[in-house]
Design a protein around this motif. Sequence first.
Motif, short mmCIF file in Angstrom:
data_model
loop_
_atom_site.label_atom_id
_atom_site.label_comp_id
_atom_site.label_asym_id
_atom_site.label_seq_id
_atom_site.Cartn_x
_atom_site.Cartn_y
_atom_site.Cartn_z
N ASP A 133 0.77 -1.35 0.02
CA ASP A 133 0.02 0.05 0.03
C ASP A 133 0.82 1.43 -0.11
O ASP A 133 0.63 2.14 -0.75
N PHE A 134 1.99 1.23 0.66
CA PHE A 134 2.80 2.49 0.92
C PHE A 134 4.09 2.46 0.06
O PHE A 134 4.54 3.30 -0.50
N ASN A 135 4.66 1.25 -0.38
CA ASN A 135 5.76 0.95 -1.18
C ASN A 135 5.43 1.27 -2.68
O ASN A 135 6.20 1.58 -3.41
N ARG A 136 3.96 1.35 -2.84
CA ARG A 136 3.71 1.60 -4.30
C ARG A 136 3.95 2.97 -4.80
O ARG A 136 4.16 3.53 -5.73
N LEU A 137 4.22 3.81 -3.55
CA LEU A 137 4.34 5.21 -3.67
C LEU A 137 5.77 5.51 -3.86
O LEU A 137 6.15 6.60 -4.15
N ALA A 138 6.86 4.52 -3.83
CA ALA A 138 8.09 4.66 -4.01
C ALA A 138 8.48 4.71 -5.59
O ALA A 138 7.72 4.29 -6.35
N ARG A 139 9.41 5.54 -5.88
CA ARG A 139 9.56 5.85 -7.00
C ARG A 139 10.45 4.60 -8.08
O ARG A 139 10.51 4.72 -9.24
N SER A 140 11.05 3.90 -7.37
CA SER A 140 11.76 2.65 -7.81
C SER A 140 11.76 1.58 -7.01
O SER A 140 11.68 1.78 -5.64
N SER A 141 12.28 0.40 -7.16
CA SER A 141 12.28 -0.83 -6.29
C SER A 141 13.42 -0.36 -5.23
O SER A 141 13.17 -0.63 -4.05
N ARG A 142 14.41 0.18 -5.72
CA ARG A 142 15.66 0.32 -4.60
C ARG A 142 14.76 1.47 -3.59
O ARG A 142 15.40 0.96 -2.45
N ALA A 143 14.32 2.45 -3.97
CA ALA A 143 13.86 3.38 -3.14
C ALA A 143 12.82 2.82 -2.08
O ALA A 143 12.88 3.02 -0.86
N GLY A 144 12.00 1.90 -2.52
CA GLY A 144 11.04 1.18 -1.77
C GLY A 144 11.68 0.11 -0.94
O GLY A 144 11.14 0.42 0.35
N ILE A 145 12.54 -0.60 -1.36
CA ILE A 145 13.38 -1.64 -0.52
C ILE A 145 14.03 -1.21 0.42
O ILE A 145 14.07 -1.40 1.66
N ILE A 146 14.89 -0.19 0.24
CA ILE A 146 16.00 0.51 1.02
C ILE A 146 15.01 1.34 2.35
O ILE A 146 15.23 1.20 3.29
N GLY A 147 14.06 2.18 1.67
CA GLY A 147 13.22 2.98 2.69
C GLY A 147 12.55 2.29 3.49
O GLY A 147 12.47 2.33 4.87
N SER A 148 11.94 1.10 3.10
CA SER A 148 10.83 0.12 3.86
C SER A 148 11.66 -0.40 4.75
O SER A 148 11.52 -0.45 5.98
N GLY A 149 12.90 -1.11 4.35
CA GLY A 149 13.67 -1.91 5.11
C GLY A 149 14.42 -1.06 6.29
O GLY A 149 14.43 -1.61 7.37
N VAL A 150 15.00 -0.02 6.10
CA VAL A 150 15.67 0.55 6.88
C VAL A 150 14.55 1.41 7.79
O VAL A 150 14.90 1.26 9.12
N GLY A 151 13.67 1.88 7.38
CA GLY A 151 12.75 2.45 8.29
C GLY A 151 12.03 1.69 9.32
O GLY A 151 12.15 1.88 10.26
#
Length: 466
Positions: free
Chosen positions: A226-244
């Motif tokens: 629901d929220f990672n679909r708002l990421a502009r790329s796979s890298r942004a989504g994986i790193i952002g959600s993983g670290v956060g």
Amino acid sequence: MNLYRRLDRHLQQSNEGSGPVRGTLSAPRIGMIWLAANFVVTTLLTGTLIVPGVSFGSAVWMIILGTLLGAVVLTLIGNIGTRTGLPTMAITRGAFGARGSLVPVAANVVILMGWSWVQAMLAGVTVNYVVEQFTGFSSPVLFAVLCQTLVVFLAILGHGGIAKVEPWLAVVILAIMVYVFVSAFTTFSPAEFGGIEVDESLGYTNFMVLDIVIATAISWTVLSADFNRLARSSRAGIIGSGVGYTISTTLAMVLGATAIGYVILSGDAAASFDPTVIVSAFGTPLAIVIFMSVMATNTMVVYGMVTSVVNAQVRWKARFLPTSLAVGAIAIAGSTWMALLDQFTGFLVMIGAFFVPVFAIMIVDYYIIRRGSYSRDILRPSGGAYWYTAGVNWAAIAVWVVGAGASYVLTYIWPSPVGATIPAFVLTFVLYFAVSARKRARTAAGPGLQPAEGDGLPYRAPAAAE
């Protein structure tokens, strides 16, 4: 045009309706959303369940390990959302079928509603405690309703409003948490925390703690796409959600374990999963953390329920605003059911039993069987590659039943020495791969949801991922 119609049209134009969206947020923005979301009172209070069931040192290590393992599942599911533009429950159509996906969707809405009620109640109890100290007035139910009403208002703003509010909440919550940690470890040394006597009568083991921590991650994975679909790329989504997610969950649980340890070392009675016990030890700053964490987290939970309903079936074409108002009304009414707080650990077990098998099936289906892409057929109301038998993939349903049953059996009937979450996940993963291996041989790798020129659909294609 009145305010309702203007807001309804704005939300639909902002892609809050059904269908895929194009992500634009960077890794830091996604990370801050997840950071705020998981500084949550339920995660904090879960930490109070662990100590003194196991030693403080063991609790910290199991929290870190369990969070990292859970983050793997969370980011894998979230990445499907980034690459397709679809929320978590819409993605379940790929494995379960256009109609079969209604099973996890229904379970998701029920469980998220339970999460929403629990968090609103805990916020209400906390606010009530502080108000009562200053004024003598006490009404936990009233304050729970007021907290939930504010949450529903924030959720109605949609993902754009959430993206603006959550990072600021994360900064404030993190600053106050630092204050609490400093207060605790300047009053008592780490060695004193490590020396807290283990209460074996609680029946906890390191593996049980690990199971609880992983189950917490699973409970959040229902919102990952629901929220990672708002990421502009796979890298942004994986790193952002993983670290956060990892930072916030680790800090929140360790804070809970630290707070209850502080209470024990101070010689006071330690009641787990009671926010007033640790608020009385640390005062108003911790109460502010609890209140703001509920605002941050519960907003995402209510938003997740609405997107699940809106995207449940393509043919429904439900609108975001009226759906959010209906869901919000139920969320506010249910926040008065205070007895649910006594059932929290059983609630976590139910989440694990329902969704550990679901996510194991989704990971196998997307990354192995479908070779990392879903076709445009996933947007069709009927027919196509995800119609299976009358809209249901009965193989996925059968494997899900086996996995959920195994989770229940390993928890209540023949308790597993390593917990239920990991064995249930592995069993479901292997079974679904075994029954679907032939399908993989017939599935050609493709570009997935590639938009046709001029069709205007706002989704990302897998090829855009780094």
